[in-house]
Design a protein around this motif. Structure first.
Motif, mmCIF file in Angstrom:
data_model
loop_
_atom_site.group_PDB
_atom_site.id
_atom_site.type_symbol
_atom_site.label_atom_id
_atom_site.label_comp_id
_atom_site.label_asym_id
_atom_site.label_seq_id
_atom_site.Cartn_x
_atom_site.Cartn_y
_atom_site.Cartn_z
ATOM 1 N N GLY A 38 17.013 3.040 4.913
ATOM 2 C CA GLY A 38 16.944 4.452 5.295
ATOM 3 C C GLY A 38 15.627 5.083 4.905
ATOM 4 N N ILE A 39 15.151 4.812 3.700
ATOM 5 C CA ILE A 39 13.867 5.363 3.262
ATOM 6 C C ILE A 39 12.724 4.817 4.117
ATOM 7 C CG2 ILE A 39 12.248 5.500 1.329
ATOM 8 C CD1 ILE A 39 14.720 7.228 0.989
ATOM 9 N N ALA A 40 12.753 3.509 4.380
ATOM 10 C CA ALA A 40 11.693 2.897 5.183
ATOM 11 C C ALA A 40 11.683 3.466 6.598
ATOM 12 C CB ALA A 40 11.881 1.379 5.220
ATOM 13 N N TYR A 41 12.841 3.649 7.184
ATOM 14 C CA TYR A 41 12.921 4.192 8.548
ATOM 15 C C TYR A 41 12.390 5.624 8.596
ATOM 16 C CZ TYR A 41 14.855 6.055 12.850
ATOM 17 O OH TYR A 41 15.007 6.681 14.073
ATOM 18 N N LEU A 42 12.770 6.440 7.613
ATOM 19 C CA LEU A 42 12.314 7.832 7.595
ATOM 20 C C LEU A 42 10.808 7.935 7.440
ATOM 21 C CD1 LEU A 42 15.077 9.520 5.405
ATOM 22 C CD2 LEU A 42 14.735 9.770 7.864
ATOM 23 N N GLU A 43 10.243 7.133 6.559
ATOM 24 C CA GLU A 43 8.806 7.243 6.288
ATOM 25 C C GLU A 43 7.964 6.613 7.394
ATOM 26 O OE1 GLU A 43 7.581 5.964 2.457
ATOM 27 O OE2 GLU A 43 8.921 7.303 1.363
ATOM 28 N N LEU A 44 8.441 5.516 7.976
ATOM 29 C CA LEU A 44 7.631 4.807 8.969
ATOM 30 C C LEU A 44 7.875 5.282 10.388
ATOM 31 C CD1 LEU A 44 7.941 1.143 7.616
ATOM 32 C CD2 LEU A 44 6.036 2.733 7.311
ATOM 33 N N GLU A 45 9.112 5.641 10.711
ATOM 34 C CA GLU A 45 9.459 5.947 12.095
ATOM 35 C C GLU A 45 9.676 7.441 12.337
ATOM 36 O OE1 GLU A 45 9.223 3.522 14.070
ATOM 37 O OE2 GLU A 45 9.298 1.826 12.670
ATOM 38 N N TYR A 46 10.391 8.107 11.427
ATOM 39 C CA TYR A 46 10.787 9.490 11.681
ATOM 40 C C TYR A 46 9.713 10.477 11.219
ATOM 41 C CZ TYR A 46 13.776 13.608 11.960
ATOM 42 O OH TYR A 46 14.304 14.834 12.270
ATOM 43 N N TRP A 47 9.331 10.364 9.938
ATOM 44 C CA TRP A 47 8.309 11.272 9.413
ATOM 45 C C TRP A 47 6.900 10.817 9.807
ATOM 46 C CZ3 TRP A 47 11.032 11.022 4.063
ATOM 47 C CH2 TRP A 47 12.141 11.882 4.073
ATOM 48 N N SER A 229 7.146 4.516 -2.369
ATOM 49 C CA SER A 229 5.715 4.196 -2.375
ATOM 50 C C SER A 229 5.429 2.817 -1.790
ATOM 51 C CB SER A 229 5.176 4.267 -3.807
ATOM 52 O OG SER A 229 5.892 3.380 -4.648
ATOM 53 N N TYR A 230 6.259 1.844 -2.079
ATOM 54 C CA TYR A 230 5.961 0.475 -1.655
ATOM 55 C C TYR A 230 6.253 0.219 -0.186
ATOM 56 C CZ TYR A 230 5.180 -0.730 -6.514
ATOM 57 O OH TYR A 230 4.679 -0.788 -7.782
ATOM 58 N N VAL A 231 6.882 1.145 0.494
ATOM 59 C CA VAL A 231 7.125 0.967 1.918
ATOM 60 C C VAL A 231 5.807 0.987 2.705
ATOM 61 C CG1 VAL A 231 7.417 3.412 2.464
ATOM 62 C CG2 VAL A 231 8.626 1.691 3.819
ATOM 63 N N PHE A 232 4.769 1.618 2.121
ATOM 64 C CA PHE A 232 3.477 1.680 2.817
ATOM 65 C C PHE A 232 2.784 0.320 2.827
ATOM 66 C CE2 PHE A 232 4.178 6.075 1.484
ATOM 67 C CZ PHE A 232 3.893 6.761 2.649
ATOM 68 N N THR A 233 3.003 -0.480 1.803
ATOM 69 C CA THR A 233 2.350 -1.785 1.719
ATOM 70 C C THR A 233 3.256 -2.930 2.183
ATOM 71 O OG1 THR A 233 3.029 -1.932 -0.602
ATOM 72 C CG2 THR A 233 0.827 -1.067 -0.148
ATOM 73 N N LEU A 234 4.556 -2.776 2.063
ATOM 74 C CA LEU A 234 5.486 -3.843 2.401
ATOM 75 C C LEU A 234 6.226 -3.621 3.711
ATOM 76 C CD1 LEU A 234 7.078 -4.438 -1.129
ATOM 77 C CD2 LEU A 234 5.285 -5.787 -0.011
ATOM 78 N N TYR A 236 9.171 -2.904 6.113
ATOM 79 C CA TYR A 236 10.608 -3.161 5.961
ATOM 80 C C TYR A 236 10.904 -4.308 4.994
ATOM 81 C CZ TYR A 236 11.730 0.097 9.702
ATOM 82 O OH TYR A 236 11.894 1.235 10.462
ATOM 83 N N TYR A 237 9.865 -5.037 4.591
ATOM 84 C CA TYR A 237 10.073 -6.072 3.563
ATOM 85 C C TYR A 237 10.379 -5.468 2.199
ATOM 86 C CZ TYR A 237 8.360 -9.605 6.806
ATOM 87 O OH TYR A 237 8.225 -10.448 7.888
ATOM 88 N N VAL A 238 10.231 -4.153 2.115
ATOM 89 C CA VAL A 238 10.570 -3.480 0.860
ATOM 90 C C VAL A 238 12.062 -3.635 0.539
ATOM 91 C CG1 VAL A 238 11.186 -1.210 1.813
ATOM 92 C CG2 VAL A 238 10.117 -1.369 -0.451
ATOM 93 N N ILE A 239 12.890 -3.878 1.568
ATOM 94 C CA ILE A 239 14.340 -3.987 1.363
ATOM 95 C C ILE A 239 14.682 -5.168 0.452
ATOM 96 C CG2 ILE A 239 16.566 -4.291 2.489
ATOM 97 C CD1 ILE A 239 15.362 -2.899 4.957
#
Length: 287
Positions: A38-47, A229-234, A236-239
């Motif tokens: 959910g966090i990755a989707y919001l930061e990468l796709e929605y926001w 923070s790590y969603v920017f470098t990883l 969806y691999y952040v999961i």
């Protein structure tokens, strides 16, 4: 207690025992995976946050607090293991004390009835202590052919120690043992109560609530903030990365919780029932 070969470490990687923390953490790990997605989707796709977003700087907090959380978990694990090892030392002392007591009685006593009494009572104390530390009810079947009145609303190990103490003094009063022998045997009986008190201290004194609660909250908040923070470098691999980090940190806390009470029925607890059975076998060999 789980029996294993400490040198066969390859089998540890692919084997999951009942005591393995992975089974216990599966529901929470599943929740953590959904949360990270959910966090990755919001930061990468929605926001659609840019790469220079200040949210990326949250990783600085993790770098600063990572050392702190490692110290807390190391102290927590070491403290729990000290309690486990202290319990093992106390039951080792019980084994040695029972052997010494039986050895002295086998030489001092001549009446077969007196020997039969202690042949039942010495291993009976170990069995009673095992049940006492597990908070189990004790039945009269443990003392066949022994006239014993147990009040289950009182301290059961103390009652057994008192009966043995009284028997020793009766032997002295009837001139079956000398005064020097009375003093020697008295020290052995007293040691039973000392061991029981040390085990009760471990059993009845858990780690302070505020300390345990703080570690759990710290781990939970630390892991929940990782994906921001790590969603920017990883991406969806952040999961899987965050789920694995949570598994490691939470497992250390779960392991500490399990071994800090070594007298239960968990896979990693002390085999006190087996040790009580060994005491019975050794005492019967000596007396």
């Amino acid at each position: 207690m789980t029996s294993y070969n400490p040198k066969d470490w390859f089998s540890f990687i692919f084997h999951f025992s009942k005591a393995d923390t992975f089974r216990k953490l599966i529901p929470v790990m599943f929740f953590m995976a959904i949360y990270c997605y959910g966090i990755a989707y919001l930061e990468l796709e929605y926001w659609d946050l840019p790469e220079d977003s200040k949210v990326k700087n949250i990783s600085t907090m993790h770098s600063m607090l990572g050392f702190v959380i490692s110290l807390l978990l190391a102290y927590r694990t070491n403290t729990a293991y000290d309690r486990w090892w202290e319990g093992r030392r106390m039951w080792g002392s019980l084994v040695n004390n029972s052997r010494n007591f039986a050895m002295k009685l086998s030489v001092i006593l001549e009446d077969e009835k007196d020997k039969a009494f202690f042949r039942k009572m010495i291993p009976g104390y170990a069995s009673i202590l095992n049940k006492h530390l597990k908070d189990e009810e004790t039945g009269m079947q443990l003392f066949d052919n022994v006239d014993l009145e147990l009040d289950h609303h009182k301290h059961r190990p103390n009652q057994v120690a008192k009966i043995m103490f009284k028997k020793i003094h009766d032997l002295y009063a009837t001139n079956k043992i000398s005064g020097e022998q009375l003093i020697t045997l008295n020290n052995e009986v007293t040691a039973f109560t000392d061991i029981c008190g040390a085990c009760e201290r471990i059993k009845n004194t858990p780690i302070p609530y505020s300390y345990s609660a703080f570690i759990k909250k710290f781990i939970f908040i630390f892991v929940l903030t990782l994906p921001f923070s790590y969603v920017f470098t990883l991406g969806y691999y952040v999961i899987p990365v965050v789920v694995f980090i949570f598994y490691v940190l939470a497992s250390l806390e779960l392991i500490a919780e399990e071994i800090e009470d070594p007298f239960g029925d968990d896979e990693n607890d002390l085999p006190t029932r087996k040790m009580a059975e060994n005491i019975k076998k050794h005492v019967e060999e000596l007396i």
